[in-house]
Write a protein that holds these residues in place. Structure first.
Motif, PDB file in Angstrom:
ATOM      1  N   PHE A 153       0.827  -1.191   0.000  1.00 19.04           N
ATOM      2  CA  PHE A 153       0.000   0.000   0.000  1.00 19.04           C
ATOM      3  C   PHE A 153       0.871   1.255   0.000  1.00 19.04           C
ATOM      4  O   PHE A 153       1.990   1.243   0.539  1.00 19.04           O
ATOM      5  CB  PHE A 153      -0.909   0.015   1.225  1.00 19.04           C
ATOM      6  CG  PHE A 153      -1.898  -1.116   1.268  1.00 19.04           C
ATOM      7  CD1 PHE A 153      -2.951  -1.178   0.377  1.00 19.04           C
ATOM      8  CD2 PHE A 153      -1.772  -2.136   2.214  1.00 19.04           C
ATOM      9  CE1 PHE A 153      -3.863  -2.220   0.415  1.00 19.04           C
ATOM     10  CE2 PHE A 153      -2.670  -3.174   2.269  1.00 19.04           C
ATOM     11  CZ  PHE A 153      -3.726  -3.217   1.365  1.00 19.04           C
TER      12      PHE A 153
ATOM     13  N   TYR B 145       1.072   4.530   1.730  1.00 22.94           N
ATOM     14  CA  TYR B 145       0.486   5.128   2.925  1.00 22.94           C
ATOM     15  C   TYR B 145       0.442   6.648   2.866  1.00 22.94           C
ATOM     16  O   TYR B 145      -0.032   7.281   3.811  1.00 22.94           O
ATOM     17  CB  TYR B 145       1.224   4.644   4.165  1.00 22.94           C
ATOM     18  CG  TYR B 145       1.047   3.147   4.373  1.00 22.94           C
ATOM     19  CD1 TYR B 145      -0.094   2.648   4.979  1.00 22.94           C
ATOM     20  CD2 TYR B 145       1.992   2.245   3.896  1.00 22.94           C
ATOM     21  CE1 TYR B 145      -0.283   1.289   5.137  1.00 22.94           C
ATOM     22  CE2 TYR B 145       1.818   0.881   4.051  1.00 22.94           C
ATOM     23  CZ  TYR B 145       0.672   0.407   4.671  1.00 22.94           C
ATOM     24  OH  TYR B 145       0.484  -0.949   4.817  1.00 22.94           O
TER      25      TYR B 145
ATOM     26  N   ARG C 193      -4.998   8.023   0.497  1.00 26.99           N
ATOM     27  CA  ARG C 193      -6.195   7.440   1.105  1.00 26.99           C
ATOM     28  C   ARG C 193      -6.517   6.117   0.423  1.00 26.99           C
ATOM     29  O   ARG C 193      -6.149   5.877  -0.722  1.00 26.99           O
ATOM     30  CB  ARG C 193      -7.381   8.392   0.962  1.00 26.99           C
ATOM     31  CG  ARG C 193      -7.249   9.680   1.772  1.00 26.99           C
ATOM     32  CD  ARG C 193      -8.509  10.502   1.670  1.00 26.99           C
ATOM     33  NE  ARG C 193      -8.441  11.695   2.532  1.00 26.99           N
ATOM     34  CZ  ARG C 193      -9.494  12.414   2.869  1.00 26.99           C
ATOM     35  NH1 ARG C 193     -10.704  12.085   2.427  1.00 26.99           N
ATOM     36  NH2 ARG C 193      -9.368  13.457   3.664  1.00 26.99           N
ATOM     37  N   PHE C 194      -7.229   5.275   1.150  1.00 24.90           N
ATOM     38  CA  PHE C 194      -7.672   3.988   0.610  1.00 24.90           C
ATOM     39  C   PHE C 194      -9.092   4.063   0.055  1.00 24.90           C
ATOM     40  O   PHE C 194      -9.413   3.397  -0.928  1.00 24.90           O
ATOM     41  CB  PHE C 194      -7.627   2.912   1.699  1.00 24.90           C
ATOM     42  CG  PHE C 194      -6.252   2.505   2.132  1.00 24.90           C
ATOM     43  CD1 PHE C 194      -5.099   3.050   1.564  1.00 24.90           C
ATOM     44  CD2 PHE C 194      -6.091   1.554   3.133  1.00 24.90           C
ATOM     45  CE1 PHE C 194      -3.833   2.666   1.982  1.00 24.90           C
ATOM     46  CE2 PHE C 194      -4.830   1.157   3.551  1.00 24.90           C
ATOM     47  CZ  PHE C 194      -3.705   1.719   2.982  1.00 24.90           C
TER      48      PHE C 194
ATOM     49  N   ARG D 215      -6.186  11.163   6.935  1.00 23.11           N
ATOM     50  CA  ARG D 215      -5.657  10.134   6.047  1.00 23.11           C
ATOM     51  C   ARG D 215      -5.430   8.830   6.808  1.00 23.11           C
ATOM     52  O   ARG D 215      -5.776   7.751   6.333  1.00 23.11           O
ATOM     53  CB  ARG D 215      -4.351  10.596   5.405  1.00 23.11           C
ATOM     54  CG  ARG D 215      -3.823   9.617   4.346  1.00 23.11           C
ATOM     55  CD  ARG D 215      -2.469  10.011   3.800  1.00 23.11           C
ATOM     56  NE  ARG D 215      -1.413   9.809   4.794  1.00 23.11           N
ATOM     57  CZ  ARG D 215      -0.802  10.782   5.447  1.00 23.11           C
ATOM     58  NH1 ARG D 215      -1.126  12.052   5.215  1.00 23.11           N
ATOM     59  NH2 ARG D 215       0.143  10.509   6.336  1.00 23.11           N
ATOM     60  N   LYS D 216      -4.859   8.915   7.995  1.00 21.72           N
ATOM     61  CA  LYS D 216      -4.641   7.713   8.803  1.00 21.72           C
ATOM     62  C   LYS D 216      -5.962   7.038   9.160  1.00 21.72           C
ATOM     63  O   LYS D 216      -6.090   5.813   9.095  1.00 21.72           O
ATOM     64  CB  LYS D 216      -3.863   8.055  10.074  1.00 21.72           C
ATOM     65  CG  LYS D 216      -2.375   8.313   9.853  1.00 21.72           C
ATOM     66  CD  LYS D 216      -1.670   8.540  11.168  1.00 21.72           C
ATOM     67  CE  LYS D 216      -0.174   8.791  10.955  1.00 21.72           C
ATOM     68  NZ  LYS D 216       0.511   7.590  10.426  1.00 21.72           N
TER      69      LYS D 216
ATOM     70  N   GLN E 146      -7.332   5.191   6.251  1.00 20.60           N
ATOM     71  CA  GLN E 146      -6.649   3.918   6.039  1.00 20.60           C
ATOM     72  C   GLN E 146      -7.083   2.874   7.068  1.00 20.60           C
ATOM     73  O   GLN E 146      -7.254   1.695   6.735  1.00 20.60           O
ATOM     74  CB  GLN E 146      -5.139   4.136   6.095  1.00 20.60           C
ATOM     75  CG  GLN E 146      -4.618   4.974   4.933  1.00 20.60           C
ATOM     76  CD  GLN E 146      -3.195   5.459   5.127  1.00 20.60           C
ATOM     77  OE1 GLN E 146      -2.594   5.260   6.185  1.00 20.60           O
ATOM     78  NE2 GLN E 146      -2.644   6.112   4.112  1.00 20.60           N
TER      79      GLN E 146
ATOM     80  N   ASN F 268      -8.871  -0.710   6.187  1.00 23.20           N
ATOM     81  CA  ASN F 268      -8.515  -2.016   6.727  1.00 23.20           C
ATOM     82  C   ASN F 268      -9.745  -2.694   7.344  1.00 23.20           C
ATOM     83  O   ASN F 268      -9.984  -3.891   7.129  1.00 23.20           O
ATOM     84  CB  ASN F 268      -7.427  -1.849   7.782  1.00 23.20           C
ATOM     85  CG  ASN F 268      -6.970  -3.158   8.378  1.00 23.20           C
ATOM     86  OD1 ASN F 268      -6.409  -4.003   7.686  1.00 23.20           O
ATOM     87  ND2 ASN F 268      -7.207  -3.341   9.669  1.00 23.20           N
TER      88      ASN F 268
ATOM     89  N   PHE G 172      -1.307  -4.763   5.555  1.00 23.34           N
ATOM     90  CA  PHE G 172      -1.555  -3.451   6.145  1.00 23.34           C
ATOM     91  C   PHE G 172      -0.932  -3.346   7.535  1.00 23.34           C
ATOM     92  O   PHE G 172      -0.277  -2.360   7.858  1.00 23.34           O
ATOM     93  CB  PHE G 172      -3.061  -3.194   6.226  1.00 23.34           C
ATOM     94  CG  PHE G 172      -3.427  -1.936   6.962  1.00 23.34           C
ATOM     95  CD1 PHE G 172      -3.315  -0.709   6.342  1.00 23.34           C
ATOM     96  CD2 PHE G 172      -3.880  -1.978   8.274  1.00 23.34           C
ATOM     97  CE1 PHE G 172      -3.650   0.466   7.016  1.00 23.34           C
ATOM     98  CE2 PHE G 172      -4.209  -0.826   8.956  1.00 23.34           C
ATOM     99  CZ  PHE G 172      -4.095   0.407   8.317  1.00 23.34           C
TER     100      PHE G 172
ATOM    101  N   PHE H  34       1.562  -0.391   8.189  1.00 20.01           N
ATOM    102  CA  PHE H  34       0.976   0.753   8.889  1.00 20.01           C
ATOM    103  C   PHE H  34       1.694   1.039  10.197  1.00 20.01           C
ATOM    104  O   PHE H  34       1.779   2.185  10.640  1.00 20.01           O
ATOM    105  CB  PHE H  34      -0.514   0.492   9.136  1.00 20.01           C
ATOM    106  CG  PHE H  34      -1.279   1.678   9.658  1.00 20.01           C
ATOM    107  CD1 PHE H  34      -1.487   2.800   8.866  1.00 20.01           C
ATOM    108  CD2 PHE H  34      -1.806   1.667  10.944  1.00 20.01           C
ATOM    109  CE1 PHE H  34      -2.199   3.890   9.340  1.00 20.01           C
ATOM    110  CE2 PHE H  34      -2.524   2.747  11.433  1.00 20.01           C
ATOM    111  CZ  PHE H  34      -2.721   3.871  10.622  1.00 20.01           C
TER     112      PHE H  34
ATOM    113  N   ASP I  55      -5.147   4.997  -3.201  1.00 19.98           N
ATOM    114  CA  ASP I  55      -4.076   4.018  -3.342  1.00 19.98           C
ATOM    115  C   ASP I  55      -4.452   2.977  -4.396  1.00 19.98           C
ATOM    116  O   ASP I  55      -5.553   2.431  -4.392  1.00 19.98           O
ATOM    117  CB  ASP I  55      -3.836   3.327  -1.997  1.00 19.98           C
ATOM    118  CG  ASP I  55      -2.919   2.131  -2.130  1.00 19.98           C
ATOM    119  OD1 ASP I  55      -1.753   2.330  -2.490  1.00 19.98           O
ATOM    120  OD2 ASP I  55      -3.399   1.002  -1.898  1.00 19.98           O
TER     121      ASP I  55
END
Length: 304
Positions: free
Chosen positions: A31, A33, A36-37, A57-58, A61, A65, A121, A125, A176
């Protein structure tokens, strides 16, 4: 009976045409990081005022997940359900048998895809993120409902899977790339599975009374209420994960704001986007007299 132009032969041929393996998606990939997912429609982070851009953003993500986990979680019942349906006519239509056996195998593949992506992830992460437990217990509850109810739930899941990718992810170039591919390859199979659901439902609804069909919708909405409770638990875990990932402790007002937006996004993603999908709404309307109004009312309540 449901209105459609699907056939087991067509679904089987399409399944063979788009066939893929987990390594086709994941091998030698990771990914990004810095991206964004998920789009905001599926994460809800943009409306959170107490977080800065890096924290959003975190959180996005972390929710991505959890998105993978929840799919593997809610699809746990589909494999035994599909195998049971395949075995009901094991010496009959060979195209039907092969299509349903591939359906079950592909759902197992999806679970492995999402679990492998979660392991990837966690490694990248840097923080272990909590996810809701108990998928086997939930699967038993679903399979304890009527056959029509569990098929309706499967159908709803597979229609909203397509909605997520086609309407919100496919053209979102800022996400991503690997996460977009997870949803793309998932969609390739689910596009066939949604059709298979309708074919199987048509086989079982003939002998059912109208009240039995209405009750199946009631059971579906009861399951939806239980899913909503699980999504609330996942939102709490996401907030804990964000605190660990950022080293920040949120006060009560901040926690309430973050949870409001996460939970609202989860409800749309895993409930409302399915209840309001035009194809799913049509299925319920064709099978029942009152079901269409029931799922519309439920979607409105969850969107409030």
């Amino acid at each position: 009976m449901l209105t459609h132009n699907y056939s087991y032969r067509e679904c089987l041929e399409n399944s063979l045409k788009v066939a893929w393996k987990e390594d086709d998606v994941l091998k030698q990939r990771d990914f990004d990081y810095s991206k964004r997912f998920l789009p905001n429609r599926l994460s809800g982070v943009d409306e959170i005022t107490c977080l800065n851009s890096d924290e959003k953003r975190k959180l996005n993500q972390i929710i991505g997940n959890a998105y993978c986990h929840i799919f593997a979680f809610v699809e746990e019942f589909i494999v035994p359900q599909t195998l049971q349906e395949a075995q009901r006519d094991i010496y009959g239509d060979e195209a039907r048998l092969r299509a349903l056996l591939r359906f079950a195998e592909e759902e197992t593949k999806h679970q492995q895809l999402f679990r492998r992506s979660m392991a990837l992830f966690e490694k990248g992460f840097g923080t272990t993120c909590g996810v809701i437990p108990g998928r086997e217990e939930v699967a038993k509850v679903v399979l304890g409902k009527s056959r029509l109810c569990s098929l309706l739930l499967t159908s709803m899941i597979e229609w909203f899977t397509q909605r997520h990718y086609l309407e919100h992810v496919r053209d979102a170039g800022d996400l991503d790339t690997l996460f977009r591919d997870l949803l793309k390859f998932h969609w390739l199979d689910e596009a066939q599975h949604a059709k298979l659901d309708s074919l199987v439902m048509n086989e079982i609804v003939g002998p059912l009374t109208l009240e039995e069909r209405e009750r199946a919708v009631d059971q579906l909405l009861e399951l939806g209420g239980a899913v909503d409770g699980l999504l609330s638990q996942q939102a709490d875990l996401d907030i804990e994960s964000l605190q660990h990932a950022t080293g920040r402790t949120f006060g009560d007002r901040e926690t309430a704001e973050i949870k409001h937006h996460i939970q609202r996004a989860y409800r749309w993603t895993f409930l409302v986007s399915g209840l309001t999908h035009p194809n799913f709404a049509r299925i319920v309307t064709e099978l029942t007299e009152r079901g269409g109004d029931k799922i519309k009312a439920a979607a409105e309540a969850l969107s409030a």
